[in-house]
Design a protein around this motif. Structure first.
Motif, PDB file in Angstrom:
ATOM      1  N   ILE A   1       0.879  -1.170   0.000  1.00  0.00           N
ATOM      2  CA  ILE A   1       0.000   0.000   0.000  1.00  0.00           C
ATOM      3  C   ILE A   1       0.917   1.220   0.000  1.00  0.00           C
ATOM      4  O   ILE A   1       1.695   1.401   0.937  1.00  0.00           O
TER       5      ILE A   1
ATOM      6  N   LEU B   1      -2.050   6.401  -4.218  1.00  0.00           N
ATOM      7  CA  LEU B   1      -3.082   5.899  -3.319  1.00  0.00           C
ATOM      8  C   LEU B   1      -4.438   5.855  -4.022  1.00  0.00           C
ATOM      9  O   LEU B   1      -4.845   6.824  -4.665  1.00  0.00           O
TER      10      LEU B   1
ATOM     11  N   ASP C   1      -7.660   3.003  -0.471  1.00  0.00           N
ATOM     12  CA  ASP C   1      -6.529   3.211   0.443  1.00  0.00           C
ATOM     13  C   ASP C   1      -6.784   4.423   1.337  1.00  0.00           C
ATOM     14  O   ASP C   1      -6.614   4.351   2.564  1.00  0.00           O
TER      15      ASP C   1
END
Length: 681
Positions: A127, A135, A139
């Motif tokens: 991530i 992102l 996320d």
């Protein structure tokens, strides 16, 4: 004989060898997968598969083959049974089981033995926490909800918001207001709003490695055993979570969607935020398969049947007490669910729930109607707070009374709000219907009967049954809009050919009017919930004709009018609004005190001390109403005077404005014959 035994031995040996080879292949495949992860990194889907495989291996372990003591064997067996139970309960939303499974996942992610080896250096490869441009909305959403629950601090109290954090952050940054989409004002948590909230929170609460690892763990859990992207929403204090309600159900029909600017149903997530149905367009389940997985799992904890093409839908209860409704094709056009989180609204004190000037009026009226054992309906549309209001008003019931609750599906959860009260709740099951539960209540020493949402004819019959016998009084909720809709709606249900107890409409209406005493109606105007009115329903008890009431004043015309009124659609009751809410003033206004008959019946239920308090409160309401009337009259006089002053000023401005003559073309001397101009005042 010996030949047969030899064949059996060979067969068993062959089966054993095949089983051993299969076990080795699984072990090798698992090891190869772990090795690949350690060398090249991975994505979340691969991590989820590894975690699932590891749990499966632990559940398949055979402790009998190990060289261990009896004590070690029993400990290992109990550990395996606990893991199996936790995996099952975590899928139902059990918080403790979920924490246990997440802890195991977290340990797996950092385990050297499994060669996954998540650490501070490589976690951003899974991530991209430190790369804002990479992102995704998912996320950002999971980072935001983590911060709101674990880091976001209430400036007034200095304590963490916890469940209330997400909604508090949305309110603080004014992200609950509607936005314009395709020319319409709609409530929507858009990607732009989410991005704005993310940037505000991440600056104030940066993430360390432990926080990042917790977010990654949650992501894997929600895809493995959780409820997908909405899993974290069940740990907030929002009222309702739904999915699959809009968009095109993928796979249902082969239609052309290009150019329609349309979304699929798996991209549809809705919530109720501050009383408004709000779409979370920034989120989706990622695929139709993920939506179907969540729909087919979210209802299972309290289900009395299985969702299938044959059943079509299921009404159930989740582990946290939420009511969940799921459905699927062909009964519905797609897979979807609605989960109403009743645990998000604990029993709130009436003075905190009913806000506005002179809120003492509705609170006092409802207090004495309950203490006076009136049958009370709490009506209003969905999302107006009927269940919350009912929970709050239960505090006015005599603490010595036994409360019995009958619902199709458990929603109120009164035992959690009033743990020291004598409360038993019943709900329908596959083998026990509500009528059987109601019959049992009559034998369970109940004093007060509460019926959940009255939406079906059979439930309306329960209201009448419990109001007439087996309880002191009844409270229930329904969706009727007016007191006349309420009485006539209940009456029509009493005429139902299957479960009705009347055959003549006149008798049914008279019975409904007799049973229903008070209608407390709630409303929701653009997210603001309020008590719109309290209405007293007065049945007609005097059926004499006008001439019979006063024989000395015989009136043939009046008797004829009354006769024709009775043989047509006569309504045998009167609805009188006792209190109404003025939205413009944000004020509750007392219109009438309860009828003399009602006040007399209330006082019959009270002891001397309560009776004195009741009379004192009625006098207090009169004083409040009188004072409010004086204030309104003074405001009206002031407004009238202000209007006169404004008009006078406007007239003076027109009189002094030389431009009013700019269009006059006649010579000045032609004005000599006009009378002198005078100011308007």
């Amino acid at each position: 004989m010996i030949y047969d035994i030899v064949i059996i031995i060979f067969i068993l040996a062959g089966l054993g060898y095949l089983g051993y080879k299969y076990y080795l292949s699984l072990t090798k495949e698992s090891a190869d997968e772990y090795e690949d992860i350690g060398e090249s990194g991975t994505d979340i889907e691969t991590l989820k598969n590894i975690v699932a495989r590891e749990f499966a291996n632990q559940l398949k372990s055979d402790f009998k083959e190990r060289n261990q003591s009896r004590k070690e064997y029993e400990a290992a067996r109990r550990k395996k049974a606990l893991l199996k139970a936790n995996l099952k309960e975590a899928a139902y939303g059990n918080v403790r089981a979920k924490r246990a499974i997440k802890l195991m996942i977290r340990n797996m992610l950092t385990s050297e033995q499994l060669k996954i080896g998540i650490n501070e250096e490589n976690i951003d490869e899974i991530i991209p926490f430190n790369n804002y441009s990479e992102l995704s909305d998912r996320d950002k959403f999971e980072i935001v909800t983590f911060i709101c629950f674990n880091k976001y601090v209430n400036a007034e109290t200095g304590k963490l918001y916890r469940k209330a954090g997400f909604l508090a952050a949305l309110k603080k940054y004014d992200l609950l207001s509607p936005v314009q989409i395709r020319g319409e004002m709609v409530y929507d948590l858009t990607s732009e709003k989410l991005d704005f909230l993310y940037q505000k929170l991440i600056k104030a609460y940066p993430l360390d490695f432990n926080a990042k690892l917790e977010i990654l763990t949650q992501r894997i859990f929600e895809s493995y055993k959780g409820f997908g992207i909405v899993d974290t929403l069940f740990e907030t204090n929002i009222d309702e979570v739904a999915a699959g309600l809009s968009g095109i159900p993928k796979g249902s029909y082969e239609i052309e969607t290009e150019g329609l600017n349309a979304s699929f149903s798996y991209q549809s997530i809705w919530c109720i935020l501050s009383g408004n149905k709000t779409r979370l367009s920034c989120l989706d389940f990622g695929s139709q398969q993920e939506l179907e997985r969540v729909v087919t799992n979210i209802y299972k904890f309290g289900a009395n049947k299985t969702l299938s093409k044959k059943t079509g839908y299921v009404i159930s209860t989740m582990k946290n007490g939420s009511r969940v409704v799921v459905w699927q094709p062909p009964f519905a056009n797609g897979f979807a669910f609605i989960a109403r989180k009743f645990d998000s609204t604990e029993s709130i004190a009436p003075e905190k729930l009913i806000k506005g000037k002179n809120n003492i009026i509705p609170i006092t009226l409802m207090k004495w109607f309950i203490k006076g054992e009136r049958t009370i309906s709490i009506t209003g549309d969905q999302g107006t707070g009927k269940s919350t209001a009912l929970k709050s008003f239960v505090r006015f019931i005599d603490p010595n009374f036994a409360i019995r609750v009958q619902e199709i599906a458990a929603e109120l959860n009164l035992n959690y709000c009033y743990p020291n009260r004598n409360i038993v709740a019943y709900q329908e099951t596959e083998h026990i219907n509500s009528q059987e539960g109601l019959n049992l209540q009559k034998k369970s020493s109940g004093d007060v009967n509460i019926i959940g949402e009255v939406t079906e004819a059979i439930q309306a019959n329960y209201v009448v049954q419990t109001s007439m016998v087996a309880s002191r009084f009844t409270m229930f909720t329904s969706h009727h809009k007016t007191p006349y809709d309420l009485v006539l709606g209940i009456a029509n249900n009493l005429l139902d050919p299957v479960c009705g107890i009347y055959r003549e409409k006149k008798e049914a209406v008279e019975m409904a009017a007799k049973v229903l005493n008070i209608d407390c109606h709630l409303a929701n105007a653009k997210g603001k919930r309020f008590m719109e009115r309290i209405t007293e329903i007065l049945p007609d008890y005097d059926f004499r004709y006008p001439s019979e009431k006063d024989p000395d004043k015989y009136d043939y015309i009046a008797d004829m009018k009354e006769y024709f009124r009775r043989v047509t659609d006569r309504i045998p009751f009167t609805a009188i609004d006792l209190m109404k809410y003025d939205k413009d003033r944000d004020e509750f206004i007392l219109l009438h005190l309860p009828s003399e008959k009602t006040m007399k019946e209330i006082m019959e239920k009270l002891d001397r001390k309560e009776e004195a308090a009741f009379k004192k409160d009625m006098q207090m309401l009169l004083k409040v109403a009188t004072q409010a009337k004086k204030e309104h009259e003074a405001e009206a006089l002031k407004a009238k005077a202000d209007d006169k002053i404004k008009q006078a000023k406007k007239n003076m401005e027109n009189f002094l404005d030389p431009d009013i003559f700019e269009d006059v073309v006649e010579p000045a001397d032609e004005l000599d014959g006009f009378p002198p101009l005078q100011p308007a005042y």
